[in-house]
Design a protein around this motif. Structure first.
Motif, PDB file in Angstrom:
ATOM      1  N   LEU A   1       0.843  -1.282   0.009  1.00 44.28           N
ATOM      2  CA  LEU A   1      -0.057   0.061  -0.137  1.00 44.28           C
ATOM      3  C   LEU A   1       0.949   1.427   0.043  1.00 44.28           C
ATOM      4  CD1 LEU A   1      -2.782   1.222  -0.090  1.00 44.28           C
ATOM      5  CD2 LEU A   1      -2.881   1.182   2.588  1.00 44.28           C
ATOM      6  N   GLN A   2       2.038   1.259   0.619  1.00 44.43           N
ATOM      7  CA  GLN A   2       2.883   2.427   0.702  1.00 44.43           C
ATOM      8  C   GLN A   2       3.493   2.719  -0.436  1.00 44.43           C
ATOM      9  OE1 GLN A   2       5.450   1.513   4.029  1.00 44.43           O
ATOM     10  NE2 GLN A   2       4.236   2.530   5.349  1.00 44.43           N
ATOM     11  N   ALA A   3       3.937   1.565  -1.012  1.00 51.14           N
ATOM     12  CA  ALA A   3       4.562   1.604  -2.590  1.00 51.14           C
ATOM     13  C   ALA A   3       3.552   2.131  -3.271  1.00 51.14           C
ATOM     14  CB  ALA A   3       5.115   0.261  -3.093  1.00 51.14           C
ATOM     15  N   GLU A   4       2.134   1.761  -3.612  1.00 50.07           N
ATOM     16  CA  GLU A   4       1.139   2.329  -4.254  1.00 50.07           C
ATOM     17  C   GLU A   4       1.098   3.663  -4.165  1.00 50.07           C
ATOM     18  OE1 GLU A   4      -2.153  -0.222  -3.823  1.00 50.07           O
ATOM     19  OE2 GLU A   4      -1.105  -2.150  -4.705  1.00 50.07           O
ATOM     20  N   CYS A   5       1.051   4.281  -2.875  1.00 51.84           N
ATOM     21  CA  CYS A   5       0.769   5.528  -2.693  1.00 51.84           C
ATOM     22  C   CYS A   5       2.079   6.458  -2.758  1.00 51.84           C
ATOM     23  CB  CYS A   5       0.578   5.972  -1.161  1.00 51.84           C
ATOM     24  SG  CYS A   5      -1.017   5.254  -0.626  1.00 51.84           S
ATOM     25  N   MET A   6       3.070   6.044  -2.719  1.00 47.21           N
ATOM     26  CA  MET A   6       4.366   6.855  -2.969  1.00 47.21           C
ATOM     27  C   MET A   6       4.784   6.752  -4.430  1.00 47.21           C
ATOM     28  SD  MET A   6       4.867   8.037   0.146  1.00 47.21           S
ATOM     29  CE  MET A   6       6.226   8.626   0.190  1.00 47.21           C
ATOM     30  N   TYR A   7       4.754   5.878  -5.264  1.00 47.30           N
ATOM     31  CA  TYR A   7       5.072   5.654  -6.431  1.00 47.30           C
ATOM     32  C   TYR A   7       3.827   5.525  -7.490  1.00 47.30           C
ATOM     33  CZ  TYR A   7       9.488   5.404  -3.800  1.00 47.30           C
ATOM     34  OH  TYR A   7      10.262   5.530  -3.064  1.00 47.30           O
ATOM     35  N   PRO A   8       2.847   6.172  -7.565  1.00 44.83           N
ATOM     36  CA  PRO A   8       1.660   5.900  -8.464  1.00 44.83           C
ATOM     37  C   PRO A   8       2.146   6.003 -10.070  1.00 44.83           C
ATOM     38  CG  PRO A   8       1.464   8.225  -7.520  1.00 44.83           C
ATOM     39  CD  PRO A   8       2.594   7.611  -6.823  1.00 44.83           C
ATOM     40  N   LYS A   9       1.254   5.259 -10.693  1.00 47.16           N
ATOM     41  CA  LYS A   9       1.558   5.643 -12.396  1.00 47.16           C
ATOM     42  C   LYS A   9       0.881   6.715 -12.813  1.00 47.16           C
ATOM     43  CE  LYS A   9       2.191   0.662 -12.861  1.00 47.16           C
ATOM     44  NZ  LYS A   9       1.566  -0.406 -12.302  1.00 47.16           N
ATOM     45  N   ALA A  10       1.376   7.310 -13.717  1.00 45.85           N
ATOM     46  CA  ALA A  10       0.724   8.560 -14.407  1.00 45.85           C
ATOM     47  C   ALA A  10      -0.251   8.200 -15.247  1.00 45.85           C
ATOM     48  CB  ALA A  10       1.782   9.236 -15.550  1.00 45.85           C
ATOM     49  N   VAL A  11      -1.318   9.200 -15.172  1.00 47.45           N
ATOM     50  CA  VAL A  11      -2.480   8.915 -16.109  1.00 47.45           C
ATOM     51  C   VAL A  11      -2.711   9.918 -17.148  1.00 47.45           C
ATOM     52  CG1 VAL A  11      -3.705   7.831 -13.957  1.00 47.45           C
ATOM     53  CG2 VAL A  11      -3.928  10.230 -14.453  1.00 47.45           C
ATOM     54  N   LYS A  12      -3.730   9.595 -18.019  1.00 46.29           N
ATOM     55  CA  LYS A  12      -4.016  10.457 -18.986  1.00 46.29           C
ATOM     56  C   LYS A  12      -4.601  11.704 -18.462  1.00 46.29           C
ATOM     57  CE  LYS A  12      -4.541   6.608 -22.299  1.00 46.29           C
ATOM     58  NZ  LYS A  12      -5.356   5.887 -22.898  1.00 46.29           N
ATOM     59  N   VAL A  13      -4.696  12.821 -19.000  1.00 45.59           N
ATOM     60  CA  VAL A  13      -5.599  14.003 -18.621  1.00 45.59           C
ATOM     61  C   VAL A  13      -7.058  13.875 -18.413  1.00 45.59           C
ATOM     62  CG1 VAL A  13      -6.078  16.322 -19.356  1.00 45.59           C
ATOM     63  CG2 VAL A  13      -3.899  15.580 -19.786  1.00 45.59           C
ATOM     64  N   THR A  14      -7.476  13.041 -19.349  1.00 42.34           N
ATOM     65  CA  THR A  14      -8.926  12.711 -19.192  1.00 42.34           C
ATOM     66  C   THR A  14      -9.342  11.795 -17.901  1.00 42.34           C
ATOM     67  OG1 THR A  14      -8.805  10.727 -20.572  1.00 42.34           O
ATOM     68  CG2 THR A  14      -9.552  12.738 -21.449  1.00 42.34           C
ATOM     69  N   GLU A  15      -8.373  11.091 -17.240  1.00 40.85           N
ATOM     70  CA  GLU A  15      -8.598  10.247 -16.232  1.00 40.85           C
ATOM     71  C   GLU A  15      -8.044  11.052 -14.648  1.00 40.85           C
ATOM     72  OE1 GLU A  15      -6.090   7.235 -17.363  1.00 40.85           O
ATOM     73  OE2 GLU A  15      -7.563   6.156 -18.467  1.00 40.85           O
ATOM     74  N   LEU A  16      -7.579  12.111 -15.080  1.00 39.55           N
ATOM     75  CA  LEU A  16      -6.725  12.729 -13.819  1.00 39.55           C
ATOM     76  C   LEU A  16      -7.605  13.078 -12.490  1.00 39.55           C
ATOM     77  CD1 LEU A  16      -4.157  13.652 -12.875  1.00 39.55           C
ATOM     78  CD2 LEU A  16      -4.572  16.112 -13.875  1.00 39.55           C
ATOM     79  N   ASN A  17      -8.817  13.586 -12.783  1.00 40.62           N
ATOM     80  CA  ASN A  17      -9.947  13.799 -11.585  1.00 40.62           C
ATOM     81  C   ASN A  17     -10.169  12.544 -10.908  1.00 40.62           C
ATOM     82  OD1 ASN A  17     -10.067  16.371 -11.932  1.00 40.62           O
ATOM     83  ND2 ASN A  17     -12.241  16.416 -13.060  1.00 40.62           N
ATOM     84  N   SER A  18     -10.640  11.326 -11.483  1.00 38.35           N
ATOM     85  CA  SER A  18     -11.004  10.148 -10.768  1.00 38.35           C
ATOM     86  C   SER A  18      -9.632   9.617 -10.188  1.00 38.35           C
ATOM     87  CB  SER A  18     -11.640   9.227 -11.686  1.00 38.35           C
ATOM     88  OG  SER A  18     -10.550   8.835 -12.735  1.00 38.35           O
ATOM     89  N   ALA A  19      -8.465   9.737 -10.815  1.00 35.34           N
ATOM     90  CA  ALA A  19      -7.135   9.021 -10.382  1.00 35.34           C
ATOM     91  C   ALA A  19      -6.682   9.977  -8.971  1.00 35.34           C
ATOM     92  CB  ALA A  19      -5.908   9.193 -11.255  1.00 35.34           C
ATOM     93  N   ILE A  20      -7.100  11.298  -8.894  1.00 33.82           N
ATOM     94  CA  ILE A  20      -6.780  11.995  -7.825  1.00 33.82           C
ATOM     95  C   ILE A  20      -7.577  11.629  -6.652  1.00 33.82           C
ATOM     96  CG2 ILE A  20      -6.813  14.215  -6.638  1.00 33.82           C
ATOM     97  CD1 ILE A  20      -5.525  15.394  -9.357  1.00 33.82           C
ATOM     98  N   MET A  21      -8.750  11.331  -6.996  1.00 31.33           N
ATOM     99  CA  MET A  21      -9.938  10.934  -5.873  1.00 31.33           C
ATOM    100  C   MET A  21      -9.470   9.458  -5.263  1.00 31.33           C
ATOM    101  SD  MET A  21     -13.293  12.670  -7.454  1.00 31.33           S
ATOM    102  CE  MET A  21     -14.442  11.353  -6.894  1.00 31.33           C
ATOM    103  N   TYR A  22      -9.096   8.685  -6.215  1.00 26.33           N
ATOM    104  CA  TYR A  22      -8.751   7.227  -5.860  1.00 26.33           C
ATOM    105  C   TYR A  22      -7.372   7.459  -5.028  1.00 26.33           C
ATOM    106  CZ  TYR A  22      -7.430   2.445  -6.412  1.00 26.33           C
ATOM    107  OH  TYR A  22      -7.030   1.161  -6.079  1.00 26.33           O
ATOM    108  N   PHE A  23      -6.306   8.106  -5.513  1.00 26.18           N
ATOM    109  CA  PHE A  23      -5.333   8.522  -4.644  1.00 26.18           C
ATOM    110  C   PHE A  23      -5.642   8.998  -3.294  1.00 26.18           C
ATOM    111  CE2 PHE A  23      -1.893  11.213  -2.978  1.00 26.18           C
ATOM    112  CZ  PHE A  23      -0.690  10.423  -3.167  1.00 26.18           C
ATOM    113  N   GLU A  24      -6.376   9.930  -3.137  1.00 20.61           N
ATOM    114  CA  GLU A  24      -6.645  10.547  -1.741  1.00 20.61           C
ATOM    115  C   GLU A  24      -7.168   9.543  -0.961  1.00 20.61           C
ATOM    116  OE1 GLU A  24      -6.005  13.313  -0.492  1.00 20.61           O
ATOM    117  OE2 GLU A  24      -5.462  14.489  -1.897  1.00 20.61           O
ATOM    118  N   GLU A  25      -8.073   8.506  -1.484  1.00 21.89           N
ATOM    119  CA  GLU A  25      -8.697   7.465  -0.652  1.00 21.89           C
ATOM    120  C   GLU A  25      -7.640   6.575  -0.122  1.00 21.89           C
ATOM    121  OE1 GLU A  25     -11.620   6.990   0.747  1.00 21.89           O
ATOM    122  OE2 GLU A  25     -12.065   8.982   0.144  1.00 21.89           O
ATOM    123  N   LYS A  26      -6.682   5.974  -1.270  1.00 22.26           N
ATOM    124  CA  LYS A  26      -5.802   5.297  -0.752  1.00 22.26           C
ATOM    125  C   LYS A  26      -4.708   5.881   0.202  1.00 22.26           C
ATOM    126  CE  LYS A  26      -4.402   2.345  -4.024  1.00 22.26           C
ATOM    127  NZ  LYS A  26      -3.929   1.654  -5.063  1.00 22.26           N
TER     128      LYS A  26
END
Length: 194
Positions: A139-164
């Motif tokens: 879980l720490q590795a997923e939080c510290m080193y997330p994968k880059a996303v496309k511009v269209t996926e950025l909002n949902s990726a940020i929300m998912y990152f915050e929860e994680k």
């Protein structure tokens, strides 16, 4: 006044739990909120189960939980009266679990032979809340080193990152301090490279 029942219209239409650690925390959190609205004493007993965080072999039964709650409130007659129905509500909770658990979780509930819903809750919580070092590190590795996303996926990726990130912080040992700059740096990794 009669004590409210767990087998009511709100409890009857509640969704089933089918398994998984992440789903468990969300599902049991919703169950706890619903129980708190109907039976304060049972809600407090459930909180004891969550804070004890015992291994499966050391899970408390409703008698031990009731004793701890009475002692916490000073051991007087008022405390004994407040928790006198705990055995009955624990059995009701066990029956309710039987109706709303699926698969492996239902089998865990059936292991409790005395129909003690608080002990069943303890067994389920121990099973679906394991804090293994491997899982915490992943879980720490997923939080510290997330994968880059496309511009269209950025909002949902940020929300998912915050929860994680919140989940990672909850699972850290007490008093762990992770600098905000680490979180900002991790969030930058989400941003598209273009």
């Amino acid at each position: 006044a009669p004590r409210p029942s767990l087998i009511g219209k709100h409890f009857g239409s509640f969704r089933d739990f089918t398994g998984g650690e992440a789903e468990w925390h969300e599902w049991i959190g919703d169950v706890k909120i619903l129980v708190d609205t109907v039976d304060e004493a049972l809600g407090e007993a459930m909180e004891v189960v969550f804070t004890q965080n015992h291994a499966e072999k050391d899970v408390w039964d409703q008698d031990e939980i009731r004793s701890a709650l009475i002692a916490k409130e000073g051991g007087g007659e008022d405390a004994k009266r407040k928790y006198k129905h705990l055995e009955q509500t624990a059995k009701e909770l066990h029956r309710w679990f039987h109706l709303h658990l699926q698969g492996e979780a239902k089998l865990v509930n059936r292991l409790e032979l005395h129909s003690d819903g608080l002990r069943s809750l303890g067994l389920l919580h121990a099973k679906y809340s394991k804090k293994t070092i491997t899982r915490i590190m992943r879980l720490q590795a997923e939080c510290m080193y997330p994968k880059a996303v496309k511009v269209t996926e950025l909002n949902s990726a940020i929300m998912y990152f915050e929860e994680k990130w919140k989940r990672m912080m909850r699972e850290q040992p007490a008093m762990t301090m992770i600098p905000d700059t680490w979180k900002m740096g991790s969030m930058l990794r989400l941003c598209p490279k273009e």
